[in-house]
Design a protein around this motif. Sequence first.
Motif, PDB file in Angstrom:
ATOM      1  N   ASN A   1     -79.329  -6.712  14.152  1.00  6.69           N
ATOM      2  CA  ASN A   1     -79.761  -7.344  15.457  1.00  6.69           C
ATOM      3  C   ASN A   1     -79.810  -8.968  15.434  1.00  6.69           C
ATOM      4  N   ASN A   2     -79.433  -9.429  14.150  1.00 11.12           N
ATOM      5  CA  ASN A   2     -79.340 -11.114  13.973  1.00 11.12           C
ATOM      6  C   ASN A   2     -78.094 -11.518  13.174  1.00 11.12           C
ATOM      7  N   GLU A   3     -77.457 -12.647  13.645  1.00  3.52           N
ATOM      8  CA  GLU A   3     -76.478 -13.127  12.761  1.00  3.52           C
ATOM      9  C   GLU A   3     -76.966 -13.976  11.713  1.00  3.52           C
ATOM     10  N   ILE A   4     -77.401 -13.226  10.672  1.00  4.96           N
ATOM     11  CA  ILE A   4     -77.881 -13.699   9.466  1.00  4.96           C
ATOM     12  C   ILE A   4     -77.052 -14.549   8.609  1.00  4.96           C
ATOM     13  N   THR A   5     -77.111 -15.749   8.120  1.00  7.79           N
ATOM     14  CA  THR A   5     -76.045 -16.638   7.529  1.00  7.79           C
ATOM     15  C   THR A   5     -76.563 -16.633   6.001  1.00  7.79           C
ATOM     16  N   SER A   6     -77.842 -16.776   5.555  1.00  9.65           N
ATOM     17  CA  SER A   6     -78.102 -16.558   4.296  1.00  9.65           C
ATOM     18  C   SER A   6     -79.345 -15.753   3.899  1.00  9.65           C
TER      19      SER A   6
ATOM     20  N   ASP B   1     -76.276  -4.659  -0.606  1.00  7.27           N
ATOM     21  CA  ASP B   1     -75.410  -3.850   0.082  1.00  7.27           C
ATOM     22  C   ASP B   1     -75.406  -3.997   1.433  1.00  7.27           C
ATOM     23  N   THR B   2     -76.688  -4.315   2.126  1.00  3.66           N
ATOM     24  CA  THR B   2     -76.804  -4.799   3.552  1.00  3.66           C
ATOM     25  C   THR B   2     -75.929  -5.934   3.990  1.00  3.66           C
ATOM     26  N   ALA B   3     -76.249  -7.109   2.991  1.00  3.71           N
ATOM     27  CA  ALA B   3     -75.370  -8.181   3.391  1.00  3.71           C
ATOM     28  C   ALA B   3     -73.891  -8.095   3.098  1.00  3.71           C
TER      29      ALA B   3
ATOM     30  N   TRP C   1     -71.553  -9.037   6.087  1.00  8.32           N
ATOM     31  CA  TRP C   1     -71.137 -10.524   5.952  1.00  8.32           C
ATOM     32  C   TRP C   1     -69.229 -10.430   5.932  1.00  8.32           C
ATOM     33  N   LYS C   2     -68.822  -9.204   5.641  1.00  8.97           N
ATOM     34  CA  LYS C   2     -67.471  -9.082   5.528  1.00  8.97           C
ATOM     35  C   LYS C   2     -66.537  -9.519   6.910  1.00  8.97           C
ATOM     36  N   VAL C   3     -65.428  -9.951   6.464  1.00  8.74           N
ATOM     37  CA  VAL C   3     -64.575 -10.468   7.607  1.00  8.74           C
ATOM     38  C   VAL C   3     -63.768  -9.154   8.167  1.00  8.74           C
ATOM     39  N   ASN C   4     -63.525  -8.185   7.257  1.00  9.29           N
ATOM     40  CA  ASN C   4     -63.099  -6.888   7.665  1.00  9.29           C
ATOM     41  C   ASN C   4     -63.763  -5.965   7.353  1.00  9.29           C
TER      42      ASN C   4
ATOM     43  N   GLY D   1     -69.478 -19.640   4.996  1.00  4.35           N
ATOM     44  CA  GLY D   1     -70.935 -20.345   4.998  1.00  4.35           C
ATOM     45  C   GLY D   1     -71.939 -19.333   4.517  1.00  4.35           C
ATOM     46  N   VAL D   2     -71.764 -18.043   4.581  1.00  3.71           N
ATOM     47  CA  VAL D   2     -72.721 -16.974   4.141  1.00  3.71           C
ATOM     48  C   VAL D   2     -73.192 -17.157   2.512  1.00  3.71           C
ATOM     49  N   LYS D   3     -74.225 -16.910   2.189  1.00  3.54           N
ATOM     50  CA  LYS D   3     -74.910 -16.944   1.005  1.00  3.54           C
ATOM     51  C   LYS D   3     -76.119 -16.124   0.527  1.00  3.54           C
ATOM     52  N   PHE D   4     -76.074 -15.400  -0.631  1.00  2.00           N
ATOM     53  CA  PHE D   4     -77.151 -14.475  -1.086  1.00  2.00           C
ATOM     54  C   PHE D   4     -77.604 -15.333  -2.021  1.00  2.00           C
TER      55      PHE D   4
END
Length: 359
Positions: free
Chosen positions: A73-78, A111-113, A117-120, A132-135
């Motif tokens: 539900n959210n475009e999480i970036t980090s 696992d969820t990130a 976050w995958k391109v494909n 730009g994503v980061k854990f």
Amino acid sequence: MKTILVTGGAGFIGSNFVNLMLNKHPDYKIINIDALTYAGNLENLKDIDGNANYEFIKVDIRDREKIDEIFKNNEITSVVNFAAESHVDRSIEEPEIFLTTNIIGTQVLLDTAKKYWKVNPNDKYCKEYKPGVKFLQVSTDEVYGALGETGLFVETMPLLPNSPYSASKASADLIVRSYNETFGLPMNITRCSNNYGPYQFPEKLIPLMINNCLKEKELPIYGDGMQIRDWLHVSDHCTAIDTVLHKGKDGEVYNIGGNNEKANTEIVKLIINTLGKSENLIKYVKDRPGHDRRYAIDNTKITTELGWEPAYTFEQGIKETIEWYLDNTQWIENIISGDYANYYDKMYSGIDEVAAIKE
Ligand SMILES: Cc1cn([C@H]2C[C@H](O)[C@@H](COP(=O)(O)OP(=O)(O)O[C@H]3O[C@H](CO)[C@@H](O)[C@H](O)[C@H]3O)O2)c(=O)[nH]c1=O
């Protein structure tokens, strides 16, 4: 707009971080998820009530379905993962919750990130992620084990944890590392020294001693009280995490210390003297099993590579912290009226029976 998922944001360090981020980055959205265990308290976040860029969701990080829903539900970036069982003494009494929350909970988030976050998303082992994503895994210097009288923790040291708590955090660090190596998941790990400051749950040394001192209750010092910790003001810790989040190099670990090595007895005596109480309140009690003798952090990497340094001196930080607890006695009453009261009774009701080993 960046959307940062902060886990454990109702806890001590997490809530200080949420407050900092909303003030410092008014263009970011912060989603705070917290299971609201005994140590989580939404009162810590009262100043940001009604902030349009802030959302709270009560959820346990082990709940795979709900975590998936939040990512969907959210475009999480980090992700900044503070959620953890953190108290060493509790981990000695009940290790299991430490292992499930700190290790499995972290794996669920990874696992969820990885999935979102995958391109494909159809490529099982895709190593390309949305830009730009980061854990960011918030860890601890306790993963290195104990130091002798000299030396400092550096990031390249082996992990030699001594308590179930630190073993669970070291395990989580290794899982995070493995997701970076195997799947290319962008990440950083931070390892901090002992935090202090406003909103810390009064089971940890500094707020416990302030609270007991104010009530003229005994001040239990474990063993000979000469164990050394490196004290870091929570606001310095939060600015360091913000720095790593924005500037940290992919896959790197950064230590975060306060450059303030103090023996436990020194801290307790300082609190007693500041509050004008008697040192007779001190009670030397049985030592913590597996008690690490000394922690001290080398900040060279984060300072030279990312330009961060602690701003607080210990003298200023402890003065402000004691004042904060004096001004917020109701906060302490509210937080200890729950589970903590039972825990405290369980841990310390036999305090007169344990051998006083010194003085
Ligand atoms: C609660 C308590 C603690 N102590 C001692 C044990 C330690 O040497 C020192 C600090 O104890 P704690 O406040 O429990 O913190 P410590 O065990 O060092 O661990 C803290 O610092 C770590 C970072 O180093 C964090 O990862 C942990 O989550 C956090 O709990 O004071 C006492 O002598 N008496 C006490 O009643």
